[in-house]
Design a protein around this motif. Sequence first.
Motif, mmCIF file in Angstrom:
data_model
loop_
_atom_site.group_PDB
_atom_site.id
_atom_site.type_symbol
_atom_site.label_atom_id
_atom_site.label_comp_id
_atom_site.label_asym_id
_atom_site.label_seq_id
_atom_site.Cartn_x
_atom_site.Cartn_y
_atom_site.Cartn_z
ATOM 1 N N ASP A 185 -16.336 -105.047 -9.211
ATOM 2 C CA ASP A 185 -16.082 -106.412 -9.667
ATOM 3 C C ASP A 185 -16.983 -107.412 -8.953
ATOM 4 N N GLN A 186 -17.577 -106.979 -7.829
ATOM 5 C CA GLN A 186 -18.520 -107.842 -7.120
ATOM 6 C C GLN A 186 -19.967 -107.566 -7.553
ATOM 7 N N LYS A 187 -20.173 -106.523 -8.400
ATOM 8 C CA LYS A 187 -21.524 -106.147 -8.807
ATOM 9 C C LYS A 187 -21.824 -106.495 -10.260
ATOM 10 N N ALA A 188 -20.768 -106.819 -11.057
ATOM 11 C CA ALA A 188 -20.993 -107.055 -12.491
ATOM 12 C C ALA A 188 -20.037 -108.105 -13.012
ATOM 13 N N THR A 189 -20.540 -108.849 -14.004
ATOM 14 C CA THR A 189 -19.693 -109.861 -14.642
ATOM 15 C C THR A 189 -18.532 -109.177 -15.353
ATOM 16 N N HIS A 190 -18.825 -108.039 -16.007
ATOM 17 C CA HIS A 190 -17.789 -107.273 -16.702
ATOM 18 C C HIS A 190 -17.708 -105.874 -16.076
ATOM 19 N N PRO A 191 -16.997 -105.734 -14.986
ATOM 20 C CA PRO A 191 -16.947 -104.431 -14.313
ATOM 21 C C PRO A 191 -16.321 -103.326 -15.156
ATOM 22 N N ASP A 192 -15.378 -103.688 -16.060
ATOM 23 C CA ASP A 192 -14.771 -102.652 -16.900
ATOM 24 C C ASP A 192 -15.786 -102.054 -17.866
ATOM 25 N N ILE A 193 -16.676 -102.922 -18.418
ATOM 26 C CA ILE A 193 -17.724 -102.412 -19.307
ATOM 27 C C ILE A 193 -18.727 -101.585 -18.503
ATOM 28 N N LEU A 194 -19.037 -102.045 -17.303
ATOM 29 C CA LEU A 194 -19.951 -101.286 -16.433
ATOM 30 C C LEU A 194 -19.413 -99.876 -16.179
ATOM 31 N N LEU A 195 -18.134 -99.762 -15.918
ATOM 32 C CA LEU A 195 -17.542 -98.459 -15.658
ATOM 33 C C LEU A 195 -17.570 -97.568 -16.912
ATOM 34 N N GLU A 196 -17.357 -98.199 -18.093
ATOM 35 C CA GLU A 196 -17.441 -97.418 -19.329
ATOM 36 C C GLU A 196 -18.830 -96.817 -19.508
ATOM 37 N N LYS A 197 -19.871 -97.594 -19.173
ATOM 38 C CA LYS A 197 -21.241 -97.092 -19.300
ATOM 39 C C LYS A 197 -21.497 -95.955 -18.312
ATOM 40 N N ILE A 198 -20.905 -96.095 -17.141
ATOM 41 C CA ILE A 198 -21.038 -94.999 -16.160
ATOM 42 C C ILE A 198 -20.413 -93.726 -16.709
ATOM 43 N N LEU A 199 -19.177 -93.871 -17.239
ATOM 44 C CA LEU A 199 -18.466 -92.704 -17.735
ATOM 45 C C LEU A 199 -19.129 -92.103 -18.973
ATOM 46 N N SER A 200 -19.861 -92.935 -19.701
ATOM 47 C CA SER A 200 -20.566 -92.394 -20.867
ATOM 48 C C SER A 200 -21.645 -91.408 -20.440
ATOM 49 N N TRP A 201 -22.123 -91.538 -19.213
ATOM 50 C CA TRP A 201 -23.107 -90.598 -18.674
ATOM 51 C C TRP A 201 -22.451 -89.423 -17.927
ATOM 52 N N THR A 202 -21.427 -89.724 -17.183
ATOM 53 C CA THR A 202 -20.837 -88.681 -16.322
ATOM 54 C C THR A 202 -19.733 -87.887 -17.008
ATOM 55 N N GLY A 203 -19.184 -88.413 -18.114
ATOM 56 C CA GLY A 203 -18.064 -87.736 -18.754
ATOM 57 C C GLY A 203 -16.865 -87.637 -17.832
ATOM 58 N N ALA A 204 -16.774 -88.569 -16.875
ATOM 59 C CA ALA A 204 -15.693 -88.619 -15.883
ATOM 60 C C ALA A 204 -15.743 -87.444 -14.904
ATOM 61 N N GLN A 205 -16.887 -86.723 -14.849
ATOM 62 C CA GLN A 205 -17.020 -85.677 -13.832
ATOM 63 C C GLN A 205 -16.916 -86.355 -12.461
ATOM 64 N N PRO A 206 -15.969 -85.948 -11.619
ATOM 65 C CA PRO A 206 -15.653 -86.709 -10.401
ATOM 66 C C PRO A 206 -16.847 -86.979 -9.494
ATOM 67 N N PHE A 207 -17.619 -85.913 -9.162
ATOM 68 C CA PHE A 207 -18.715 -86.098 -8.214
ATOM 69 C C PHE A 207 -19.766 -87.046 -8.782
ATOM 70 N N LEU A 208 -20.162 -86.803 -10.033
ATOM 71 C CA LEU A 208 -21.205 -87.642 -10.626
ATOM 72 C C LEU A 208 -20.729 -89.092 -10.788
ATOM 73 N N THR A 209 -19.482 -89.277 -11.194
ATOM 74 C CA THR A 209 -18.934 -90.637 -11.342
ATOM 75 C C THR A 209 -18.971 -91.355 -10.004
ATOM 76 N N GLN A 210 -18.528 -90.686 -8.969
ATOM 77 C CA GLN A 210 -18.534 -91.288 -7.631
ATOM 78 C C GLN A 210 -19.955 -91.615 -7.186
ATOM 79 N N LYS A 211 -20.897 -90.686 -7.473
ATOM 80 C CA LYS A 211 -22.273 -90.889 -7.027
ATOM 81 C C LYS A 211 -22.919 -92.101 -7.724
ATOM 82 N N VAL A 212 -22.713 -92.203 -9.054
ATOM 83 C CA VAL A 212 -23.301 -93.345 -9.769
ATOM 84 C C VAL A 212 -22.651 -94.653 -9.318
ATOM 85 N N CYS A 213 -21.346 -94.648 -9.154
ATOM 86 C CA CYS A 213 -20.661 -95.859 -8.685
ATOM 87 C C CYS A 213 -21.171 -96.272 -7.310
ATOM 88 N N GLN A 214 -21.389 -95.296 -6.443
ATOM 89 C CA GLN A 214 -21.873 -95.616 -5.099
ATOM 90 C C GLN A 214 -23.289 -96.194 -5.159
#
Length: 839
Positions: A44-73
Amino acid sequence: MQQQDKSETSNHIDQSAFHQSEVTSELTHLRPFNRSTIKLFKLDQKATHPDILLEKILSWTGAQPFLTQKVCQLLADSEALIPAGDEATRVQQLVQTRLINHWETQAASEHLKAIQESLVKNKQRDSLSLLRLYQQILYLGEVRADGGLLQAELLNLGLVVQQEDKLKVANRIYQSVFNQSWIDKELKRLQPLFKLNEKASRPDILQEEVLFWTSGQPFLTQKLCQLLANSETLIASGEEAAKVQQLVQTRLINHWEAQVASEHLKSIQQNLIKNKQCDPLSLLRAYQQILCLGEVPTDGSPVQAELINLGLVVQQEDKLKVANRIYQSVFNQSWIDRELVRLRPFSHNTIKSFKLDEKASRPDILLEEVLSWTNAQPFLTQKLCQLLAEFEGVIGAGEEATTVEQLVQTRLINHWETQAASEHLKSIQQGIVNNKQCDSRLLLQLYQQILYQREVSTDNSSLQAELVNLGLVVQQEDKLKISNRIYQSVFDLNWVTQELEKTILEFSPSKTTKTIQNKTVPESTSLKETNTISYPRKVIFISIWVFLGIVGLVFVGVNVMRFNLFGRAEPEVETLFREANELYHQGKSQEAITKYNEILNRDSNYYQAWTNRGYALGGLQKYNKMLESCSAATIIEPKAVYAWNCKGEASHNLKQYDQAIASFDEAIALDSKDPFFWINKTESLLAVKQTDKALAAIDEAIKLFAQMNENKTRNRDLSVAFSHKGKVLSQKQEYAEALKAYDQALTYNPDYYAAQRGRGIALQGLGQYEQATAQFNQMLNESKMPQAQKAETWYYLGLTLCQLSDQEKAFIAFEEALKLKSDYQAAHKAKMNCTASPR
C-alpha cells in the motif's frame, strides 16, 4: 547466449497459455487474503492501487508461495511509486529482468534449479517421459487428467496444477523459464540416441538395451550412449545386448572408481556414507534391505525419503527399488559390507543417544562390540545400548568386549524367555514354528542348514524369502547368513533340533514304547549284542577315508550297518531293509534312502531304518536331515547306540559341537569299547578347544585299537587314531610330540594323507621349514592324491616357503593351489600376505 535468451523471452510472449480473463476468474478466491499480503510487504506504500498490483503479481505466479513472496519483496525493495494503470507493466518488467532472463543467476534461481533438477534427474520416473508430457501440456495449454504416475509426478513437482479434470502449467513464470527452447535443449541432452542410428542396424533395440541398464537415469544414459557413439564398429542386429553389457561392465562397473562415471558414482557414495540428514548406518541398512529383497514397501520414513533423494532408489507405486542395474552392480553387497565395517565405529548418533561417551573411555570401541553382536539389528542394538547406559561404573579401555559379552549372555541370551529382549525373540520364535506362510518344518530345516553351513546360496524360494522377512537371516550378495550372533546363540542348533524333534513326534508318536511289530524289547538287552547286521570294515573305510583325508572332518561311520532287529518284523520289511543296506553298501545313497523311506512308511517305529537312513543322508552331506533322522531313532529307542553316534556325527558336521559331544557320550555309555566313538568325540572336543579331554579320548581309542587282533584293518585304524593324536598335540602346540604321533601313524599306513600333511604342519610348528618343505614336496612327487588334496598340499608348501622368505617360489605354490581350486580363499589370502620379510 544472447540469442538464446531472446528466444526464451519471445517464446514466453508468443506461447503463453494464460489470458487475463482466465487469471482474474482463477484469483477470485484469493482476494480475501490480499490484505495480509499487502500489509506484510507494505504494497500500500508502493502503489496507488495495491490490490490491483497484487492481482498482477498473482497473474504471473499463480499464487505459488515462493514466487509470490519473491516478487512482492522485489517490489517492496523498489524505490519508485507505482501509479494507477502502470501495475501490469511494472510487474512484467520486474519479472522479466529479475526472475526470467538469465534465471540461473537471478533472485529465484535456487527454486527454479530445484524444479529443473527434479524434472531432468527424476528419481521416481523416466525423465524423458516427464519432459514429453510437460511439453504436451505446454503446447496444448491443457490436457485431461488421467491419474497416471507421470501426471502425478509433474503435479508433485509443482510444474503443473489440476483445475477440475484438466492439467495446466502452474504459472507464467514456470512457463517462461521452462519453455520450448529449454525443453529442446534438455531433450537433446537426455535423448539416448547420440547418433545411435549411425552405430547400429537397429538403434531402437540398442536404445532399449541402454535403458535396460540405466533405467533412464540421465547421466548414466548420456555416458553410455556416448561410449556407444565413440565405438568404431557397427553393431549388427542381435549384438545389441552383448555390446551394451560389455561396455557397461568394462567402462562403468569394473574398477568404477577410475572409470568414466566415477565422479557421478563417487558423489552418490559420499552422500550416502557422509549423510548429514540421516544416520549413514541406517541408510546403508535400508538400502541393503531393498537390494536384498528386490523391493520393499514405502513407509514414509526419513531414511527412505533420503535414499530416494540420493537417487539410489526409486519409488514405483508403493514400493521402493534400486534405481538401476548399474547402481545395483556398483553399490552391491560387497560394497555395503565394506562400508558397514568402516562406518560402525563412527555412529555418533547412537553414542550420543545412549550417552555411551559417559559410560566408556572409548565409546566407539564399545559400540563396535555392540554391533559385533547385533549386526545393527535395530531393536537388539537399542536394547543392548540401553543396558549399557544403565550399567554402573565406567567401562575402561580394553574392557569393552568383556562387558558387552557379559551383558549379552546374562541379560539377553541365558534364559532368554524371561530376559530383556524376550518379546522380540518370542515373536521370531513363533514366526518360524507357527508360520502361516510356509511349512514350519521346512523353515526349520532351511534355517538349520544356514546355521550349520554359515551361508547358503539364494534361490528366490518362498522359504528363503520368509526367513529373510522374519529377520532371522539376511542376504549378502547371493548368500543367506544368520542375521546376528544373538539370534545365532538363542536359536542355535540345539533349539532347532528340539523343534524338529517336536515335529518328528507328530508322525512317530511311540516315543517311549519299546516294541517293534508288537514284539517287546527286553529291558536288559544290549542293542549291540542281538541280531547285529555287520558289514566288513574295509568297505566302510572307503567312505570315511575321503572325509578324514580331504576334508579333515570326522565322519566315522565304521559300524554304520551293525544294527539289531528285535523280534520279527514282517518278512517283506526285512527284505526291504536288507536291500536298502546293500544299496548303501554299494555307495548308492539316494536309492538306499528311497528304500528306507518305503520301510518307514510301513513301520515308522523301525528305528534301524531311521538310523541307516541318517547315515545315507550324511553320505550326501545332508547333515540337517541326517540329524533329524537319527534323532527319530533315539526317540524311538534310547539304547540305539549307533543312532546316538549318527546323531553326534550329524551335529559335528553341523558345527553343533557341544551337542555332538553329548551324543557321543551317550554312545560311549552304551558301548565304551568301540574306539570310533572315542575318535569322533576327539574331533568334537578339538572343535571347542578342549585339548586335554581330546587327548584323553584319543588315547582311549588307541588303547582299544591296540587290543584288537593284528590285521591290516587294525593297522589302518591305528594310523587314523595316531593321526588324530598328532592333530590334538599340534593344537596344544606340542609340536615335537605331534611329530612323533604322525610318524607313528605313518608306520601303520605310509600313504595316509592326513598323517603326511600333519607331519609337515608339525615341522612348520617346530620352525624346521626346510624339512617341512621336503615333506610337502615328497607328497607332491610321490603320492597319487586327489585334486583337492594336491591343492591343499601346494597351499601348505607355499606357507612354508613364505616362512623361508622365498617369495617367488611361494607365489608359484599358491598359484598351483589356485589352479586346482580357483575358489581357494585361504590360498588367495596367503598369497597376498606373503612378503619377503625375514623369518
